[in-house]
Design a protein around this motif. Structure first.
Motif, PDB file in Angstrom:
ATOM      1  N   ILE A 180       0.911  -1.540  -0.744  1.00  0.00           N
ATOM      2  CA  ILE A 180       0.013  -0.495  -0.004  1.00  0.00           C
ATOM      3  C   ILE A 180       0.882   1.239   0.217  1.00  0.00           C
ATOM      4  N   VAL A 181       2.487   1.264   0.869  1.00  0.00           N
ATOM      5  CA  VAL A 181       3.390   2.032   1.175  1.00  0.00           C
ATOM      6  C   VAL A 181       3.150   2.511  -0.418  1.00  0.00           C
ATOM      7  N   GLN A 182       3.634   1.226  -1.365  1.00  0.00           N
ATOM      8  CA  GLN A 182       4.684   1.903  -2.547  1.00  0.00           C
ATOM      9  C   GLN A 182       3.344   1.743  -3.364  1.00  0.00           C
ATOM     10  N   ASP A 183       1.755   1.854  -3.654  1.00  0.00           N
ATOM     11  CA  ASP A 183       1.570   2.053  -4.271  1.00  0.00           C
ATOM     12  C   ASP A 183       1.357   3.517  -4.325  1.00  0.00           C
ATOM     13  N   ASN A 184       1.823   3.814  -3.299  1.00  0.00           N
ATOM     14  CA  ASN A 184       0.782   5.766  -2.709  1.00  0.00           C
ATOM     15  C   ASN A 184       2.274   6.404  -3.099  1.00  0.00           C
ATOM     16  N   LEU A 185       3.636   5.879  -3.342  1.00  0.00           N
ATOM     17  CA  LEU A 185       4.729   7.141  -3.488  1.00  0.00           C
ATOM     18  C   LEU A 185       4.495   7.567  -5.251  1.00  0.00           C
ATOM     19  N   ASP A 186       5.060   8.753  -5.123  1.00  0.00           N
ATOM     20  CA  ASP A 186       4.769   9.581  -6.199  1.00  0.00           C
ATOM     21  C   ASP A 186       6.100   8.657  -7.049  1.00  0.00           C
ATOM     22  N   GLU A 187       5.492   9.051  -8.456  1.00  0.00           N
ATOM     23  CA  GLU A 187       5.766   7.633  -9.454  1.00  0.00           C
ATOM     24  C   GLU A 187       7.443   7.649  -9.451  1.00  0.00           C
ATOM     25  N   LYS A 188       8.091   8.919  -9.226  1.00  0.00           N
ATOM     26  CA  LYS A 188       9.792   9.722 -10.226  1.00  0.00           C
ATOM     27  C   LYS A 188       9.891   8.556  -8.326  1.00  0.00           C
ATOM     28  N   ASN A 189       9.518   7.994  -7.789  1.00  0.00           N
ATOM     29  CA  ASN A 189      10.347   8.415  -6.679  1.00  0.00           C
ATOM     30  C   ASN A 189      11.028   7.028  -6.792  1.00  0.00           C
ATOM     31  N   PHE A 190      11.322   6.287  -7.594  1.00  0.00           N
ATOM     32  CA  PHE A 190      12.137   5.551  -7.991  1.00  0.00           C
ATOM     33  C   PHE A 190      12.780   4.574  -6.820  1.00  0.00           C
ATOM     34  N   TYR A 191      14.083   4.901  -5.991  1.00  0.00           N
ATOM     35  CA  TYR A 191      14.340   4.452  -4.827  1.00  0.00           C
ATOM     36  C   TYR A 191      13.852   4.535  -3.784  1.00  0.00           C
ATOM     37  N   ALA A 192      11.798   4.962  -3.428  1.00  0.00           N
ATOM     38  CA  ALA A 192      11.860   4.440  -2.134  1.00  0.00           C
ATOM     39  C   ALA A 192      12.079   5.443  -1.119  1.00  0.00           C
ATOM     40  N   PHE A 193      12.596   6.753  -1.229  1.00  0.00           N
ATOM     41  CA  PHE A 193      13.577   7.189  -0.531  1.00  0.00           C
ATOM     42  C   PHE A 193      12.221   7.875   0.544  1.00  0.00           C
ATOM     43  N   ASN A 194      12.242   8.921   2.145  1.00  0.00           N
ATOM     44  CA  ASN A 194      11.265   9.242   3.085  1.00  0.00           C
ATOM     45  C   ASN A 194      10.035   9.453   2.557  1.00  0.00           C
ATOM     46  N   ALA A 195       8.600   8.774   1.964  1.00  0.00           N
ATOM     47  CA  ALA A 195       7.994   9.685   1.717  1.00  0.00           C
ATOM     48  C   ALA A 195       7.445  10.581   2.303  1.00  0.00           C
ATOM     49  N   ASP A 196       7.671  10.273   3.970  1.00  0.00           N
ATOM     50  CA  ASP A 196       6.772  11.402   4.895  1.00  0.00           C
ATOM     51  C   ASP A 196       8.045  12.093   5.051  1.00  0.00           C
ATOM     52  N   PHE A 197       9.351  12.492   4.703  1.00  0.00           N
ATOM     53  CA  PHE A 197      10.033  13.457   5.601  1.00  0.00           C
ATOM     54  C   PHE A 197       9.959  14.074   4.642  1.00  0.00           C
ATOM     55  N   ASP A 198      10.474  13.460   2.728  1.00  0.00           N
ATOM     56  CA  ASP A 198      10.525  14.265   1.861  1.00  0.00           C
ATOM     57  C   ASP A 198       9.954  14.522   1.507  1.00  0.00           C
ATOM     58  N   THR A 199       9.414  15.730   0.971  1.00  0.00           N
ATOM     59  CA  THR A 199       8.304  16.191   0.286  1.00  0.00           C
ATOM     60  C   THR A 199       8.473  15.573  -0.883  1.00  0.00           C
ATOM     61  N   LYS A 200       8.608  15.890  -2.423  1.00  0.00           N
ATOM     62  CA  LYS A 200       8.586  15.629  -3.373  1.00  0.00           C
ATOM     63  C   LYS A 200      10.167  15.007  -3.956  1.00  0.00           C
ATOM     64  N   ALA A 201       9.995  14.438  -5.108  1.00  0.00           N
ATOM     65  CA  ALA A 201      11.321  13.581  -5.340  1.00  0.00           C
ATOM     66  C   ALA A 201      11.906  14.059  -6.589  1.00  0.00           C
ATOM     67  N   PRO A 202      13.647  13.785  -6.146  1.00  0.00           N
ATOM     68  CA  PRO A 202      14.545  14.489  -6.098  1.00  0.00           C
ATOM     69  C   PRO A 202      14.323  14.651  -8.023  1.00  0.00           C
ATOM     70  N   CYS A 203      14.476  15.461  -8.776  1.00  0.00           N
ATOM     71  CA  CYS A 203      14.399  15.309 -10.232  1.00  0.00           C
ATOM     72  C   CYS A 203      16.099  15.118 -10.627  1.00  0.00           C
ATOM     73  N   LEU A 204      15.861  13.850 -11.541  1.00  0.00           N
ATOM     74  CA  LEU A 204      16.822  13.008 -11.890  1.00  0.00           C
ATOM     75  C   LEU A 204      17.934  14.072 -13.297  1.00  0.00           C
ATOM     76  N   ASN A 205      17.240  14.450 -13.654  1.00  0.00           N
ATOM     77  CA  ASN A 205      17.771  15.083 -14.627  1.00  0.00           C
ATOM     78  C   ASN A 205      18.687  16.600 -14.582  1.00  0.00           C
ATOM     79  N   ASN A 206      19.760  16.369 -14.299  1.00  0.00           N
ATOM     80  CA  ASN A 206      20.293  18.008 -13.918  1.00  0.00           C
ATOM     81  C   ASN A 206      20.924  18.810 -14.400  1.00  0.00           C
TER      82      ASN A 206
END
Lengths: 212, 87
Positions: A180-206
């Motif tokens: 359920i947690v993984q289904d609720n992750l942002d689609e960019k959150n591929f590495y499953a960082f802490n979804a409750d602490f970090d609000t947005k996934a870091p952009c992987l394109n420099n």
């Protein structure tokens, strides 16, 4: 709020006295994979997720573990009731008896006291749920070991069989919670960082210039 | 009133309560399952009646059922960890 109900989740009525078995079983009271660690782990982990299903799973399983803690204590208490001084000396219970008489104190089978370092609250629900699934497996293995030790003692065997089975069910529920947690992750959150602490996934394109 | 003796009635309460414990965990991760919810309702009603009977006949199982007439039972009736043969 917790309310005490004056009954066990699974009945325990042991007629024999057996201090040797009690010394092994006490590990599931205060040992490394015991019920004290289990209940404290889940009830403490509840605060670091916003996902309602997971808050519910941790609350309900944590509460059930408190009931299991009481079952294990009851088994040890009944196995050591009415011990004679001769039995205390002959069974090796004398070391425990020196510090605790016939009281119930959280320690491992080898005498190591309960320690909060036996569980973790990482504040990252994915990390915590992986620990929870491992914890259920470790407790299941411990109960399997205890079942081999108690197979000729049906009064002891039956409640331990029940407790072992609950580890299997809890493992299943934690697996569903993780899904359920993984289904609720942002689609960019591929590495499953802490979804409750970090609000947005870091952009992987420099080079995109989005500053994320 | 219930025809079971004290031991049987407590055993029955333990059984239906366990059914509720197990279904509740399932519903935490499957909150939209109507079959589980119906099952929960069914066992919940069975438990409510059994606990009511038990409290009237043999004393309270939790503090919210304690009253003038049964406080003595809450304190003095055996606690769950005691061996049945201890008394």
């Amino acid at each position: 709020m917790f309310i005490y109900e004056k009954r066990l989740q699974f009945p325990v009525n042991i007629k024999e006295t057996n201090a040797k078995l009690a010394q092994a079983i006490i590990s599931q009271y205060g040992g490394p994979d015991g019920e004290m660690g289990a209940s404290m782990r889940y009830l403490s982990q509840r605060y670091s997720t916003k996902i309602k299903n997971v808050q519910a799973v941790l609350t309900d399983i944590g509460t059930e573990e408190l009931g299991h803690l009481e079952i294990v204590a009851t088994i040890v208490h009944q196995l050591t009731a009415n011990l004679s001084m001769e039995e205390i000396k002959a069974s090796g219970f004398d070391k425990y008896y020196t510090d605790h008489t016939l009281g119930i104190w959280p320690q491992a089978a080898g005498g190591v006291p309960f320690n909060a370092c036996e569980f973790q609250v990482k504040g990252d629900i994915i990390t915590d749920l992986f620990e929870d699934m491992a914890a259920e497996q470790k407790a299941r293995t411990t109960y399997d070991n205890l079942l081999r030790l108690t197979k000729d003692h049906p009064d002891v065997y039956e409640p331990i069989k029940f407790l072992r089975e609950r580890e299997v069910v809890h493992f299943q529920r934690f697996g569903e919670a993780l899904r359920i947690v993984q289904d609720n992750l942002d689609e960019k959150n591929f590495y499953a960082f802490n979804a409750d602490f970090d609000t947005k996934a870091p952009c992987l394109n420099n080079n995109c210039g989005c500053q994320k | 009133m219930n025809k079971m003796n004290q031991h049987q009635l407590l055993h029955f309460i333990t059984e239906v309560s366990f059914a509720l414990d197990d279904i509740a965990l399932y519903m935490d991760t499957h909150p939209k399952c109507p079959k589980a919810l119906a099952c929960y309702e069914n066992y919940k009603n069975m438990r409510e009646q059994a606990v009511k009977d038990y409290t009237t006949l043999y004393g309270p199982l939790n503090r919210y059922q304690v009253n003038d007439g049964n406080f003595f039972d809450w304190v003095n009736k055996p606690w769950p960890w005691e061996r049945e043969c201890d008394c």
